[in-house]
Design an enzyme around this catalytic site. Sequence first.
Site, mmCIF file in Angstrom:
data_model
loop_
_atom_site.group_PDB
_atom_site.id
_atom_site.type_symbol
_atom_site.label_atom_id
_atom_site.label_comp_id
_atom_site.label_asym_id
_atom_site.label_seq_id
_atom_site.Cartn_x
_atom_site.Cartn_y
_atom_site.Cartn_z
ATOM 1 C CD GLU A 93 -19.740 24.755 83.819
ATOM 2 O OE1 GLU A 93 -20.838 25.039 83.326
ATOM 3 O OE2 GLU A 93 -18.951 25.603 84.244
ATOM 4 C CD GLU A 94 -21.222 21.686 88.302
ATOM 5 O OE1 GLU A 94 -20.307 21.411 89.101
ATOM 6 O OE2 GLU A 94 -21.582 22.836 88.061
ATOM 7 C CG ASP A 112 -23.546 24.979 82.329
ATOM 8 O OD1 ASP A 112 -23.721 24.568 83.495
ATOM 9 O OD2 ASP A 112 -23.100 26.110 82.066
ATOM 10 C CD GLU A 264 -20.561 27.513 79.853
ATOM 11 O OE1 GLU A 264 -21.007 27.716 80.978
ATOM 12 O OE2 GLU A 264 -19.445 27.932 79.494
HETATM 13 P P1 AHM Z 1 -21.065 28.987 85.131
HETATM 14 O O1 AHM Z 1 -21.333 27.976 84.070
HETATM 15 O O2 AHM Z 1 -20.170 28.444 86.208
HETATM 16 O O3 AHM Z 1 -22.294 29.611 85.698
HETATM 17 O O4 AHM Z 1 -20.156 30.200 84.476
HETATM 18 C C1 AHM Z 1 -20.365 30.697 83.198
HETATM 19 C C2 AHM Z 1 -20.930 32.097 83.283
HETATM 20 C C3 AHM Z 1 -21.728 32.450 82.066
HETATM 21 O O5 AHM Z 1 -23.066 32.094 82.227
HETATM 22 C C4 AHM Z 1 -21.563 33.936 81.977
HETATM 23 O O6 AHM Z 1 -21.728 34.422 80.666
HETATM 24 C C5 AHM Z 1 -20.161 34.137 82.463
HETATM 25 O O7 AHM Z 1 -19.887 33.042 83.324
HETATM 26 C C6 AHM Z 1 -19.992 35.408 83.221
HETATM 27 O O8 AHM Z 1 -18.647 35.640 83.450
HETATM 28 P P2 AHM Z 1 -18.100 37.051 83.963
HETATM 29 O O9 AHM Z 1 -18.509 37.188 85.376
HETATM 30 O O10 AHM Z 1 -16.600 36.973 83.774
HETATM 31 O O11 AHM Z 1 -18.688 38.138 83.080
HETATM 32 MG MG MG Z 2 -22.097 27.744 82.489
#
Ligand code: AHM
Ligand code: MG
Length: 316
Positions: A93-94, A112, A264
């Site tokens: 992801e990064e 991730d 994810e």
């Molecule tokens: P991230 O990978 O940058 O942490 O973002 C993904 C996260 C998920 O873990 C989570 O289900 C979602 O973003 C939460 O989103 P929201 O704040 O819109 O509910």
């Molecule tokens: Mg995530």
Amino acid sequence: MYNKIVTLTEYLLKEEQKFEKATGSFTLLMTTLENAVKIIASHVKQSGLVDILGKTGSTNASGDEVKKLDILSNEILVDCLSQSGQAQTLASEELADAISLENNGHYMVYFDPLDGSSNIEVNVNIGTIFSIYLNDKNILQPGRKQVAAGYIIYGPSVMFVYSCGQGVNGFTLDPSVGTFLLSHPNIIIPEEKGIYSFNESYEPIFHKHTLKYLKDVKNSEKKYTSRYIGSMVVDVHRTLLKGGIFGYPSDKERPDGILRLMYEVNPLAYIIQQAGGLAFSEKKNPLDITPKQLHQRVSIVMGSKKEVNHYQSFLS
Ligand code: AHM
Ligand code: MG
């Protein structure tokens, strides 16, 4: 006298013996992953101290750059997996693009590094998610082709949950010896449970079927409760162990939701289905989607069979 408990390494070696043609490459890859996440776990544990020790600037006490935990986790995974020689492709992801390594590694690993990163600063559980494929020139593989997938939760205890297509097993880190021990053999998700996990603040933009579903669970005779941590990996972990449903559906403004298909949704959908649950994305199993791009987003609902079927009943 002591109670002999199976360690993750022992479990991997035992599984390897079931495959006549096994070369040990997968076991080595998983052992590398295990070591990497132990390093990440130790940084996660220290993260609260960074503020207390005044290391929040761009450099720490020794003049080294202080890295954000998600960036650091990414670097740890990339370094360890690159050095293992078992993975030819790494995607994260990064990272904007996949990394192609000059080796003959048998695998491609997608991850991730730290899911739920917005929860770090408030000391709420987060996790690493991973997905493994056999090495192929095409990095855009459908989730159905995963040879293994899983996640690590950094919570009150550290848990390593994975499947390589023959059920799901969970290992808990014994901090006194630094070893993952088999704590949750053959995890089966409960067939139903009144726990729903959606971010209901999106009601103004949710599609009609999601709104109808949410109204129904609130008025249902069966008692439902709501749980939403905001770290997908942790919300899905609770769903796996306790049952219920997790959803990040599409809505009027985000036709594909926000969650990423390859590192994810697919690994977690694989785990949930290996444990006897269901996952679907816009009427399709996400594992059957052929990705068009590495960072593709996809809507998702997953969890206990009866709860997912209930949600599906509102789709006309
Ligand atoms: P991230 O990978 O940058 O942490 O973002 C993904 C996260 C998920 O873990 C989570 O289900 C979602 O973003 C939460 O989103 P929201 O704040 O819109 O509910
Ligand atoms: Mg995530």
